[in-house]
Scaffold this active site. Structure first.
Site, PDB file in Angstrom:
ATOM      1  N   CYS A  57      -2.941  11.908   5.187  1.00  0.00           N
ATOM      2  CA  CYS A  57      -3.841  12.607   5.522  1.00  0.00           C
ATOM      3  C   CYS A  57      -4.343  12.728   7.087  1.00  0.00           C
ATOM      4  CB  CYS A  57      -5.430  11.878   4.885  1.00  0.00           C
ATOM      5  SG  CYS A  57      -6.936  12.834   5.178  1.00  0.00           S
TER       6      CYS A  57
ATOM      7  N   ARG B 231       0.976  -1.084  -0.129  1.00  0.00           N
ATOM      8  CA  ARG B 231      -0.084   0.021   0.118  1.00  0.00           C
ATOM      9  C   ARG B 231       0.888   1.115  -0.087  1.00  0.00           C
ATOM     10  NH1 ARG B 231      -4.363   3.255  -1.094  1.00  0.00           N
ATOM     11  NH2 ARG B 231      -4.577   4.726   0.402  1.00  0.00           N
ATOM     12  N   VAL B 232       0.807   2.066  -1.188  1.00  0.00           N
ATOM     13  CA  VAL B 232       1.529   3.387  -1.097  1.00  0.00           C
ATOM     14  C   VAL B 232       0.349   4.330  -0.726  1.00  0.00           C
ATOM     15  CG1 VAL B 232       2.609   5.144  -2.477  1.00  0.00           C
ATOM     16  CG2 VAL B 232       3.002   2.570  -2.969  1.00  0.00           C
TER      17      VAL B 232
ATOM     18  N   ASP C 275      -4.396  18.232  -8.081  1.00  0.00           N
ATOM     19  CA  ASP C 275      -3.499  17.548  -7.465  1.00  0.00           C
ATOM     20  C   ASP C 275      -2.110  17.755  -7.642  1.00  0.00           C
ATOM     21  OD1 ASP C 275      -2.087  15.296  -6.189  1.00  0.00           O
ATOM     22  OD2 ASP C 275      -3.863  13.841  -6.592  1.00  0.00           O
TER      23      ASP C 275
ATOM     24  N   CYS D  89     -13.528  11.312   4.095  1.00  0.00           N
ATOM     25  CA  CYS D  89     -12.591  10.605   3.080  1.00  0.00           C
ATOM     26  C   CYS D  89     -12.258   9.134   3.445  1.00  0.00           C
ATOM     27  CB  CYS D  89     -11.249  11.440   2.754  1.00  0.00           C
ATOM     28  SG  CYS D  89     -10.099  11.517   4.275  1.00  0.00           S
TER      29      CYS D  89
ATOM     30  N   ARG E  39       0.731  16.189  -6.208  1.00  0.00           N
ATOM     31  CA  ARG E  39       1.474  15.195  -5.678  1.00  0.00           C
ATOM     32  C   ARG E  39       2.404  14.583  -6.850  1.00  0.00           C
ATOM     33  NH1 ARG E  39      -2.931  11.055  -3.092  1.00  0.00           N
ATOM     34  NH2 ARG E  39      -4.134  12.038  -5.030  1.00  0.00           N
TER      35      ARG E  39
ATOM     36  N   CYS F 232      -9.215   7.578   3.741  1.00  0.00           N
ATOM     37  CA  CYS F 232      -7.809   7.450   3.809  1.00  0.00           C
ATOM     38  C   CYS F 232      -7.533   6.473   5.007  1.00  0.00           C
ATOM     39  CB  CYS F 232      -7.286   8.940   4.184  1.00  0.00           C
ATOM     40  SG  CYS F 232      -7.347  10.061   2.803  1.00  0.00           S
TER      41      CYS F 232
ATOM     42  N   ASP G 179      -0.640   8.388   0.812  1.00  0.00           N
ATOM     43  CA  ASP G 179      -0.275   9.629   0.836  1.00  0.00           C
ATOM     44  C   ASP G 179      -0.859  10.245   2.244  1.00  0.00           C
ATOM     45  OD1 ASP G 179       1.385   9.607  -1.254  1.00  0.00           O
ATOM     46  OD2 ASP G 179      -0.117  10.574  -2.407  1.00  0.00           O
TER      47      ASP G 179
ATOM     48  N   SER H 247      -4.487  -0.459  -3.765  1.00  0.00           N
ATOM     49  CA  SER H 247      -4.786   0.846  -4.163  1.00  0.00           C
ATOM     50  C   SER H 247      -5.752   0.958  -5.195  1.00  0.00           C
ATOM     51  CB  SER H 247      -3.465   1.549  -4.464  1.00  0.00           C
ATOM     52  OG  SER H 247      -3.560   3.142  -5.218  1.00  0.00           O
TER      53      SER H 247
ATOM     54  N   GLY I 284      -2.958  16.639   1.956  1.00  0.00           N
ATOM     55  CA  GLY I 284      -4.014  17.628   1.049  1.00  0.00           C
ATOM     56  C   GLY I 284      -3.578  17.281  -0.418  1.00  0.00           C
TER      57      GLY I 284
END
Length: 418
Positions: free
Chosen positions: A246, A241-242, A328, A257, A330, A259, A244, A352, A289
């Site tokens: 939150c 699992r990658v 986005d 969300c 990222r 997350c 980001d 993901s 975010g």
């Protein structure tokens, strides 16, 4: 307190203010001695071969500690007994051209590789630290109670704690490699970084001989479940699992969300894979975010819930772009570097739904066998807007993407209901 500080300030923006680099970095060299150390020390500027300082955003707290007299500015870390608890690498990817450009693959072994230079007084610091720990999480205890997870005494302990090996990774950017990764000219990248940080790092535009930048941003933490050596072993399976960052959901459990539910699912699947003889991996990136920051994220929350018609999937990305100017930030092109640092060539189960993460990993040469979406029963009611918008936007799903009618439904609660 002795500070060894001169009253004269030599500005790096002045031509000729700096002598030639004493310890040049030859990025991509397989021999770390030939590659050279990364030195971001402020104690002896003459030794520096990198733009920026160690510690990323925390370097400003260090400055406050020095300013207040709590920290001696020439204090050197005592690195005894800080060596990694497990070996990582070296792997072929470490010296493959352009494969790793956003971290120092030798960063966890700096105190060992460059012990001689450190003994001579050169301030060389690790940019990666590896340790062992146990996770205590209510959701994992609940998974054990529901018999989704089994206690094995090794990975899942008798008290429900989960054993992990974890590594903290500070970003180390090779500017020519970063520019190539994004398809821009290096001088353009340097100028943009200089301008968009308010001129904080003049060396970006005045020192083309310095190729390495220690950016003032958050880094990455990896959590390995099972044998870390299995990560690079093609005969053993890997669940990954990658994730980001939150903060609102991961830490405080906000229901707007998916997350935290997806993070917990990733941990649970990683544990199961390790118990089957494979290995599990969770990569946690500090990109709050969508790398726009938490203030921007909360502004977007307000805009979504106050807009005409209420919160709805059809305008989910539009509201972000209206506030931030981009949907986005990222840009997952740098994300696979940590996977290459670990020697990974295949991910058997990728926990993901993100098309951006999937595309970046595949493009970097890592195979993904299976994509695992979040189960419907783990999606909080208020997160329905997010998940429907992402599916319509290209996120992976076993079910068909939502219809136009579904996207325009008001799903989330209006702001005054909170």
């Amino acid at each position: 307190m002795s500070t060894n500080r001169s009253t004269h300030i030599r500005l790096t923006s002045h031509p000729g203010a700096q002598a030639p680099v004493r310890f040049p970095i030859r990025w991509g060299a397989s021999d770390p001695q030939k590659r050279g150390p990364v030195i971001g020390s402020v104690a002896n500027p003459a030794d520096r071969n990198a733009i920026g300082t160690h510690g990323g955003s925390y370097s400003l707290y260090r400055a406050l500690a020095v300013s207040s007299g709590a920290l001696n500015p020439i204090q050197r870390p005592d690195l005894r007994n800080t060596a990694p608890v497990v070996e990582i690498g070296p792997h072929p990817q470490w010296s493959e051209p352009g494969r790793i450009v956003s971290l120092d693959p030798f960063g966890h072994r700096a105190q060992e590789i460059f012990a001689g230079l450190i003994a001579e007084g050169i301030d060389i610091r690790p940019t990666i630290a590896i340790t062992k720990a146990r996770l205590t999480m209510a959701e994992l205890h609940e998974a054990i109670r529901l018999k989704r997870l089994a206690i094995d005494g090794s990975i899942v302990r008798d008290n429900g704690d989960v054993s992990v090996t974890k590594a903290a990774i500070d970003p180390v950017w090779h500017l020519p490699g970063i520019a190539a990764r994004f398809g821009v000219a290096e001088d353009q990248l340097r100028r943009t970084l200089f301008e968009q940080t308010g001129g904080m790092y003049p060396e970006l535009v005045t020192r083309p001989d310095l190729d390495v930048f220690l950016p003032p941003i958050g880094g990455t933490t990896i959590y390995v479940f099972g044998d870390p050596a299995a990560l690079s072993d093609p005969t053993r399976t890997l669940a990954c699992r990658v994730h980001d960052e939150c903060n609102g959901s991961d830490v405080f459990g906000s229901d707007i969300c998916t997350c935290r539910p997806y993070l917990i699912q990733g941990i649970e699947e990683a544990v199961k894979e390790a118990q089957k003889g494979g290995v599990g991996l969770v990569v946690y990136n500090r990109k709050e975010g969508r790398a726009l920051g938490e203030v921007t994220k909360f502004l977007v929350y307000n805009a979504r819930k106050r807009q005409e018609g209420g919160d709805q999937a059809a305008t989910y990305f539009e509201r972000t772009e209206c506030v931030a100017g981009v949907q986005d930030a990222r840009f997952q092109q740098l994300m696979p570097d940590v996977l290459h640092w670990l020697g990974i060539t295949r991910i058997d189960r990728f926990i993901s739904m993100s098309d951006m993460k999937y595309d970046a990993i595949i493009a970097s040469g890592i195979e993904i066998v299976e994509r695992v979406p979040i189960p419907e029963d783990l999606i909080p009611p208020d997160a329905r807007v997010e998940i429907d918008a992402k599916k319509a936007h290209g996120y992976f799903s076993a079910a068909p993407p939502p219809s136009t009618e579904d996207l325009t439904k008001t799903v989330g609660r209006p702001l005054e209901k909170y």
